[in-house]
Design a protein around this motif. Sequence first.
Motif, mmCIF file in Angstrom:
data_model
loop_
_atom_site.group_PDB
_atom_site.id
_atom_site.type_symbol
_atom_site.label_atom_id
_atom_site.label_comp_id
_atom_site.label_asym_id
_atom_site.label_seq_id
_atom_site.Cartn_x
_atom_site.Cartn_y
_atom_site.Cartn_z
ATOM 1 N N GLY A 117 -13.395 -68.556 -29.702
ATOM 2 C CA GLY A 117 -13.618 -68.846 -31.117
ATOM 3 C C GLY A 117 -13.765 -70.320 -31.416
ATOM 4 O O GLY A 117 -14.528 -70.715 -32.300
ATOM 5 N N TYR A 118 -13.070 -71.148 -30.643
ATOM 6 C CA TYR A 118 -13.067 -72.588 -30.891
ATOM 7 C C TYR A 118 -14.426 -73.229 -30.604
ATOM 8 O O TYR A 118 -14.696 -74.345 -31.044
ATOM 9 C CB TYR A 118 -11.991 -73.234 -30.017
ATOM 10 N N ARG A 119 -15.298 -72.532 -29.930
ATOM 11 C CA ARG A 119 -16.595 -73.093 -29.541
ATOM 12 C C ARG A 119 -17.502 -73.395 -30.737
ATOM 13 O O ARG A 119 -18.482 -74.120 -30.598
ATOM 14 C CB ARG A 119 -17.311 -72.133 -28.581
ATOM 15 N N SER A 120 -17.173 -72.878 -31.908
ATOM 16 C CA SER A 120 -18.008 -73.135 -33.092
ATOM 17 C C SER A 120 -17.397 -74.158 -34.036
ATOM 18 O O SER A 120 -17.965 -74.451 -35.086
ATOM 19 C CB SER A 120 -18.243 -71.823 -33.858
ATOM 20 N N TRP A 121 -16.274 -74.750 -33.657
ATOM 21 C CA TRP A 121 -15.558 -75.596 -34.608
ATOM 22 C C TRP A 121 -16.173 -76.986 -34.756
ATOM 23 O O TRP A 121 -15.722 -77.776 -35.594
ATOM 24 C CB TRP A 121 -14.079 -75.687 -34.220
ATOM 25 N N TRP A 122 -17.178 -77.315 -33.983
ATOM 26 C CA TRP A 122 -17.931 -78.544 -34.214
ATOM 27 C C TRP A 122 -18.674 -78.497 -35.540
ATOM 28 O O TRP A 122 -19.047 -79.535 -36.087
ATOM 29 C CB TRP A 122 -18.969 -78.748 -33.091
ATOM 30 N N SER A 123 -18.873 -77.294 -36.053
ATOM 31 C CA SER A 123 -19.873 -77.083 -37.100
ATOM 32 C C SER A 123 -19.405 -77.419 -38.509
ATOM 33 O O SER A 123 -20.170 -77.252 -39.459
ATOM 34 C CB SER A 123 -20.365 -75.632 -37.065
ATOM 35 N N TYR A 124 -18.165 -77.889 -38.664
ATOM 36 C CA TYR A 124 -17.751 -78.322 -40.001
ATOM 37 C C TYR A 124 -17.410 -79.811 -40.052
ATOM 38 O O TYR A 124 -16.959 -80.314 -41.078
ATOM 39 C CB TYR A 124 -16.554 -77.489 -40.500
ATOM 40 N N VAL A 125 -17.628 -80.534 -38.946
ATOM 41 C CA VAL A 125 -17.264 -81.962 -38.888
ATOM 42 C C VAL A 125 -18.336 -82.799 -39.592
ATOM 43 O O VAL A 125 -19.474 -82.890 -39.106
ATOM 44 C CB VAL A 125 -17.098 -82.423 -37.430
ATOM 45 N N PRO A 126 -18.019 -83.436 -40.715
ATOM 46 C CA PRO A 126 -19.052 -84.138 -41.490
ATOM 47 C C PRO A 126 -19.559 -85.424 -40.840
ATOM 48 O O PRO A 126 -20.691 -85.831 -41.086
ATOM 49 C CB PRO A 126 -18.353 -84.435 -42.821
ATOM 50 N N HIS A 127 -18.728 -86.078 -40.013
ATOM 51 C CA HIS A 127 -19.146 -87.360 -39.438
ATOM 52 C C HIS A 127 -20.380 -87.209 -38.556
ATOM 53 O O HIS A 127 -21.212 -88.115 -38.494
ATOM 54 C CB HIS A 127 -18.001 -87.958 -38.614
ATOM 55 N N PHE A 128 -20.494 -86.092 -37.848
ATOM 56 C CA PHE A 128 -21.658 -85.894 -36.985
ATOM 57 C C PHE A 128 -22.946 -85.899 -37.795
ATOM 58 O O PHE A 128 -24.005 -86.265 -37.289
ATOM 59 C CB PHE A 128 -21.557 -84.555 -36.244
ATOM 60 N N ILE A 129 -22.842 -85.496 -39.042
ATOM 61 C CA ILE A 129 -24.026 -85.323 -39.897
ATOM 62 C C ILE A 129 -24.330 -86.586 -40.689
ATOM 63 O O ILE A 129 -25.439 -87.120 -40.651
ATOM 64 C CB ILE A 129 -23.802 -84.136 -40.863
ATOM 65 N N GLY A 130 -23.338 -87.072 -41.433
ATOM 66 C CA GLY A 130 -23.574 -88.172 -42.358
ATOM 67 C C GLY A 130 -23.553 -89.547 -41.727
ATOM 68 O O GLY A 130 -24.264 -90.452 -42.181
#
Length: 620
Positions: free
Chosen positions: A517-530
């Motif tokens: 389940g933890y494999r998708s937890w990158w997907s809410y980190v805002p720093h990677f995006i902004g």
Amino acid sequence: MTAIDAARTTGDPDLFASDVAWDVEPLVEGGGADGVERLLGEADAIADHLETHRGRVATFDVVALRSFMADLADLRERLGRAGSYASLRFAVDTTDAEIGALMQRVQERSAALETRLLFFDLEWAALDDDHVERLLADPALSWCAHHLRSKRRYREHLLTEPEERILTEKAITGRRAWSRLFSELSSAIMVELPDLDSDPDSGDGTRTTKLEGALSLLADPDREVRRRAAHAVTEALEPGLRTRAFVFNTLLNDKAVDDRLRSYPTWLTSRNLANETSDESVQALVAAVKGRYDIAQRWYRLKAQIIGVDRLADYDRLASVADSHTQIGWTEARDLVLDSYRSFSPHLADIASRFFDEGWIDAPVRPGKRPGAFCSYTVASHHPYLMLNWTSRRRDVMTLAHELGHGLHAYLARDQGVFHQATPLTLAETASVFGETVAAGRLLDATTDAGERLALLAESIEGTIATVFRQTAMNQFEAAVHTARRTDGELAVERFGDLWAETQAEMLGDSVEITDGYRSWWSYVPHFIGTPGYVYAYAYGQLLALSVYARFQAEGDAFVPRYLDLLAAGGSMPPAELGRIVGCDLDDPGFWASGLDIVEAQLVAAESAAHDARRLDPTT
């Protein structure tokens, strides 16, 4: 029951911090959206005047350059107020279409103004070095000299004016639009938490909470609570996972194109330039931290013994080692943090009190509110604001101390003006981590119970591990996805998950089990995006702040004035010169190693506390 649910059930506004909301209207003198339009109109008029200098920058003497920069500062003041007002309102309600439209309007108008003034950056970059240094040696330009020198570091990466105009204007419908979409998507994530008194497979007794509320349960002492919360978070991330992955893919490619056009040799070079550091020094930092991943692994093995499991799972990493979970209300947290700052400097505590008393903080969790926490500097003529998502955990107290450190840094550096108030990201975390460390030290000094001391030391070392080692692992994830996107094309959701798991496993070794389940937890980190490339600045700032704190412990009150001088200097000097104010040599290759030695000392203290609290097998 989460802290938020408890607050709602008991009707306790202090536990929920429900009355702690900021007042951003002073940014626009109470004018609301009309005030924003007025500021934008004034900025337009200033830009009209500044444009009359097109083609003449090479002829500027000190007086002309000072006059131009003063007008530019006035323009930045107005855009900063308008932009801060719109973005702060959007941060606490990303679902309000009217607020979203206001923020978009500010961004579009700001981009239009930027394109009109691009000529200055290009003409300034083209000047001869000797001529520039003769101008900037004059004390009349000291208030903007470092800023003007820093801009020239981009000379090799600037394009022609028509090309720069296109990239600036298209960013509104490109990079910035995708970043806003990600923010709206992540802010809308709701988690269905099962009732812990019900059968976990029955689906009965569920309740809905924001992502922040669910993530806060990962600190719960009860492992079943943590396991169910982690499972619920994974399920909540699943519905929009492909969309968020597409947003990330798009921004990865957008950056690749931008880096190629500007001839940046690596995906991180542009961030390093902005941070006033070199690719080589950042590589040295990352290598030093990766070389001590054993510190994190040693802690997680110790923690497994403390909480009585053979091996931690990823959802156990933040588990409280306290015998029970204590909820902390807003008033108690405020008093704890202010007392901590007062123990270091009454002057800092007096300033910090204003954040609480004058509506500079927005704390409660609300539907549509951005996740996480931040400090907004706004503009030098105003004051900063803090945003939190308060869940009444002890970790929230440390987050409050952390963000208040940012706020104090911003406040004390206001006299530096618009060009020098903010530091590069590499130093931006210094005051926040220092404040958090002071608060943790104050709590520890007041605690005699062995179990409570262990809990505090555990939270301290975990905060350091999260900031130094986990953020470095995140940097390695970013490096992996940027590289893979440039060589392999669009990345599948599964590929993101593979790279996330691989870079996390490199840090964790065999000390922590990475669940599917933890494999998708990158997907809410805002720093990677902004702010791609941001995260290594946390490790940089943490190690610097620990070194600064060590000097405070060694020197006592005599150190305080130098620390205040550091904060008041803002970004008026290069990072190495700022470090020297507090006796830190950032150019020394051994600096990072010495900081990591301090982290290991924290671990040794936690190990000793675990033995004192009799939480370990005495034969180990």
